[in-house]
Design a protein around this motif. Structure first.
Motif, short mmCIF file in Angstrom:
data_model
loop_
_atom_site.label_atom_id
_atom_site.label_comp_id
_atom_site.label_asym_id
_atom_site.label_seq_id
_atom_site.Cartn_x
_atom_site.Cartn_y
_atom_site.Cartn_z
N THR A 152 0.84 -1.20 0.00
CA THR A 152 0.00 0.00 0.00
C THR A 152 0.87 1.24 0.00
O THR A 152 1.76 1.38 0.85
CB THR A 152 -0.91 0.01 1.25
N PHE A 153 0.65 2.13 -0.97
CA PHE A 153 1.43 3.36 -1.01
C PHE A 153 1.23 4.15 0.29
O PHE A 153 0.14 4.23 0.82
CB PHE A 153 1.03 4.22 -2.21
N GLY A 154 2.31 4.72 0.73
CA GLY A 154 2.33 5.38 2.03
C GLY A 154 3.03 4.50 3.05
O GLY A 154 3.66 5.00 3.98
N TYR A 155 2.94 3.18 2.85
CA TYR A 155 3.60 2.22 3.73
C TYR A 155 4.70 1.44 3.01
O TYR A 155 5.50 0.76 3.63
CB TYR A 155 2.60 1.20 4.27
N LEU A 156 4.74 1.54 1.70
CA LEU A 156 5.61 0.70 0.88
C LEU A 156 7.08 1.10 1.02
O LEU A 156 7.44 2.27 0.87
CB LEU A 156 5.17 0.81 -0.58
N ASP A 157 7.92 0.11 1.28
CA ASP A 157 9.35 0.31 1.43
C ASP A 157 9.96 0.75 0.09
O ASP A 157 9.87 0.04 -0.91
CB ASP A 157 9.97 -1.02 1.88
N PRO A 158 10.60 1.94 0.03
CA PRO A 158 11.17 2.43 -1.23
C PRO A 158 12.22 1.48 -1.81
O PRO A 158 12.31 1.32 -3.03
CB PRO A 158 11.80 3.77 -0.84
N GLU A 159 13.01 0.85 -0.95
CA GLU A 159 14.04 -0.06 -1.44
C GLU A 159 13.42 -1.27 -2.11
O GLU A 159 13.86 -1.70 -3.19
CB GLU A 159 14.94 -0.50 -0.28
#
Length: 329
Positions: A153-160
């Motif tokens: 879910t965007f907002g929680y998603l790990d960028p790496e």
């Protein structure tokens, strides 16, 4: 869709039913059964069984009566019951314990992959029940990560994880860091900036922390109930969890231990009634406090013995992630 029902033995249950018949939905159904059949933890929702005699499969869980942490955080405080700072610290600790169990104590490592406040349910005593394992992945004990399509879910998603597609335990740590920020700010994971654009709450929080203005964005109830040291500890822990490089983040076990220490210290202080006046007074929004927030991450860095990050590199990666999140998919 989730329905409330009752079994023949009078047990109240929650029944999860797919809205449509799709291969992806069936796959998540099978995955959730496989995951929950292997776990047994007081802070993870129990699966009673499943039903295959209907048009779409049904999952039958224990019924959790008080909704999700997200609903509590975003409820209208003037018309709804509000939990205390002690409750939120307990909820954070119980959630961290459940995730630590999934990562390292279950028979096989489980990465939930969609940790968020709406998947943290609360029972009648406001005890945590982590739920929704349709996106979870089982990982053999001899592997540290798996390569998979990005899901979350965007907002929680790990960028790496978003950029490399390599899912590991630190991906859940990042998502949990966002939950900690929600507890401090009582804001949703995606917010609208002053310019009208949408941005991640984590980015908003980190920028305020780096600029020494964290005290200006904290929720008023947190300022009233928590001591300055407690806020510094939780904010510092959140900052560590939100490091853009997974290797710089703590494990969920380390996060759980830090939260347990914080709760124990708070309980002992209250019981002995010897809390320092500086700790008991509502935090003043002074320059001195802002500086304390800005430098507090150093204290937690010492505990984990982590290398200091390259702030310019992290900023560039986060900006890139924010830009890519706005693209149509």
């Amino acid at each position: 869709m989730v329905y409330k029902g009752m079994l023949s033995d009078q047990r109240v249950v929650a029944i999860k039913k797919s809205k449509v018949i799709k291969k992806a939905e069936i796959t998540q159904f099978i995955n959730e059964v496989a995951i929950l059949s292997q776990v047994n933890h007081r802070n993870i929702v129990k699966l009673f069984g499943c039903c295959l005699e209907t048009e779409v499969p049904l999952l039958v869980y224990e019924y959790i009566s008080c909704g999700s942490l997200s609903q509590v955080l975003n409820a209208d405080s003037s018309t709804s019951f509000s939990l205390s700072w002690d409750d939120y610290l307990r909820i954070a600790t119980e959630t961290a314990g459940a995730l630590s169990y999934l990562h390292s104590a279950a028979s096989i490592s489980i990465f939930p992959r969609d940790v968020k406040s709406s998947n943290i349910l609360l029972d009648g005593n406001y005890r945590v029940k982590v739920s929704d394992f349709g996106a979870s992945r089982l990982v053999p004990v001899d592997q540290t990560h798996i390569v998979t399509n990005v899901q979350g879910t965007f907002g929680y998603l790990d960028p790496e994880y978003f950029h490399t597609r390599q899912l590991n335990e630190k991906s859940d740590v990042y998502s949990f860091g966002v939950v900690l920020v929600e507890l401090l700010l009582r804001m949703k994971p995606i917010i609208r900036s002053e310019s009208g654009t949408m941005q991640n709450l984590s980015h908003y929080f980190i920028r305020a922390l780096n600029e020494g203005g964290i005290a200006d964005i904290l929720n008023s109830e947190v300022l009233e109930e928590a001591t300055k040291d407690e806020i510094i500890d939780v904010a510092s822990l959140a900052e560590l969890c939100l490091r853009l490089r997974g290797e710089e983040r703590p494990t969920m076990k380390q996060v759980e231990v830090e939260l347990q220490i914080l709760r124990t210290r708070r309980a002992n202080s209250c019981q002995a009634n010897v809390i320092n006046e500086e700790q008991t007074q509502p935090m003043l929004l002074t320059r001195g406090v802002k500086v304390a927030f800005q430098s507090s991450a150093t204290l937690v860095d010492c505990r984990y013995n982590l290398e200091s990050r390259d702030s310019q590199g992290c900023y560039d990666l986060q900006e890139e992630f924010m830009a890519s999140a706005s693209l149509a998919r």
